[in-house]
Structure formats: C-alpha cells, structure tokens
Design a protein around this motif. Structure first.
Motif, PDB file in Angstrom:
ATOM      1  N   UNK A  19       0.823  -1.212   0.000  1.00  0.00           N
ATOM      2  CA  UNK A  19       0.000   0.000   0.000  1.00  0.00           C
ATOM      3  C   UNK A  19       0.849   1.250   0.000  1.00  0.00           C
ATOM      4  N   UNK A  20       1.933   1.212   0.761  1.00  0.00           N
ATOM      5  CA  UNK A  20       2.844   2.360   0.796  1.00  0.00           C
ATOM      6  C   UNK A  20       3.486   2.608  -0.554  1.00  0.00           C
ATOM      7  N   UNK A  21       3.845   1.527  -1.240  1.00  0.00           N
ATOM      8  CA  UNK A  21       4.437   1.656  -2.566  1.00  0.00           C
ATOM      9  C   UNK A  21       3.433   2.265  -3.546  1.00  0.00           C
ATOM     10  N   UNK A  22       2.173   1.834  -3.456  1.00  0.00           N
ATOM     11  CA  UNK A  22       1.141   2.370  -4.341  1.00  0.00           C
ATOM     12  C   UNK A  22       0.897   3.848  -4.076  1.00  0.00           C
ATOM     13  N   UNK A  23       0.847   4.217  -2.794  1.00  0.00           N
ATOM     14  CA  UNK A  23       0.665   5.631  -2.441  1.00  0.00           C
ATOM     15  C   UNK A  23       1.824   6.468  -2.966  1.00  0.00           C
ATOM     16  N   UNK A  24       3.026   5.944  -2.818  1.00  0.00           N
ATOM     17  CA  UNK A  24       4.209   6.649  -3.313  1.00  0.00           C
ATOM     18  C   UNK A  24       4.154   6.799  -4.828  1.00  0.00           C
ATOM     19  N   UNK A  25       3.670   5.752  -5.516  1.00  0.00           N
ATOM     20  CA  UNK A  25       3.553   5.823  -6.972  1.00  0.00           C
ATOM     21  C   UNK A  25       2.578   6.913  -7.386  1.00  0.00           C
TER      22      UNK A  25
END
Length: 202
Positions: A19-25
């Motif tokens: 989820x953190x990676x998606x938010x960062x993307x």
C-alpha cells in the motif's frame, strides 16, 4: 489446492508495504503503474479471500485444458477473427474515450480492470499449477504484448493528459500498425509458443 496468501508468508505488514508503494507511486505521478498494480493486488485478493476453496470448481487450468493445448490444432482464420473482435473491443473503447469528457476516468478503469484480470489469472494459475502456472501465464503474453502495450500506452497517455497531449495522424498509424502486428503475432506465434511451453512443463 488453493494458493493461500498466508501460505506464501504474506502478512498484513506486507500489504501495508505494498500500500505504501502504491501511495508513493500516486504521489510521484506514476499513475498508470499505481492503478494497474492496485487492480492486480485486488485480483489476487479476490482469488484468495472471496473465491477461496471454490477455485477448484472453476478449474481454468485443468488437465483437460492442458491436454487440449498440447494436441489441439487451431484454425488460423477463425482464431484471427476471434482476436480482432476481442482485442478490437478494448482498443475501440479507448479510441472512443478520447472524444468524451470522462476520458481520464475511462483510462483509470481500464488500468484497474486490466490489472485485476491479470491478478486473477495469475493467482488461478499458481493455485492449480504452482510455479509452472506462472511460467505459462508469462508465456501467454508473448510476443503480442510487445506490440499491444506501446499502442495502449499511447491511447492512455492521450486520455490522461488531454488537452496538453494532442492527437495526430502519426499516432493513428502507430497505434493501428502495432495493433495489427500484435494480432498477427498472437494468432501465428503465440499458439506455437504455448504448445512448446506446455510440452516442456507438462
């Protein structure tokens, strides 16, 4: 046997990381990747937590299916017209979306749906065939996706960045050319490749 997420040692912490990676993307402007992998993760969750043990009843990758892949001779003429209809629908949707106000929403749903379909298919394959299933899924993308993906990206970028991104005749020829090459490669080369992979793995 169903591929359970907990069997792969994927805990809640891993999902928070994803989820953190998606938010960062999203924050860094990589919207296409973020939307696609959001759909992809959703597809995996559907297979593992909603379909669960019922997956064995669906039986997409059964022994009967694999035997058909090994022995069945595909009619080139019938298959190519089938591909034109099926693949053409998605390209037509994106082409039509370029002329409407909600083009950006259509592009977002297209990415989410594509990612979710990929997640579901890969999860089914891994659940029923293990690592061999994932190899079969990847092989099923080639070589046609080398042509489909650039064509789709051109359409998606126009829908996403309009009016900054303008359409022209060169883009039309580029997209249509790649679409036709993708259709021919999928109808001619992909069946042969899949049969070779199935014969090697099974």
């Amino acid at each position: 046997m169903v591929w359970k997420i907990e069997d792969k040692n994927i805990s809640a912490e891993h999902f928070y990381r994803v989820g953190g990676i998606l938010v960062k993307a999203f924050r860094t402007g990589h919207y296409f990747l973020a939307l696609f992998f959001t759909g992809f993760l959703t597809g995996i969750l559907i297979v593992n937590y909603i379909w669960g043990e019922q997956l064995s009843l669906i039986g997409t990758f059964t022994e009967v299916y694999l035997m058909r892949l090994k022995n069945e001779t595909i009619s080139f003429q019938q298959y190519i017209w089938y591909l034109i209809r099926v693949r053409g629908v998605f390209f037509l949707i994106l082409f039509l979306a370029m002329g409407i106000r909600i083009r950006k929403i259509v592009a977002a749903f297209f990415l989410l749906w594509t990612g979710m379909s990929g997640g579901i298919l890969l999860s089914e394959a891994v659940a029923e065939l293990g690592m061999k299933g994932s190899i079969l899924c990847v092989a099923g993308l080639f070589p046609q996706f080398l042509f489909y993906v650039p064509a789709v990206l051109v359409l998606l970028r126009f829908c996403w960045n309009y009016p900054q991104n303008q359409w022209n005749r060169q883009k039309t020829f580029f997209v249509c050319g790649l679409f036709l090459i993708g259709i021919f490669s999928e109808s001619c080369l992909n069946p042969w490749l899949i049969q070779q992979i199935v014969n090697i793995l099974f």
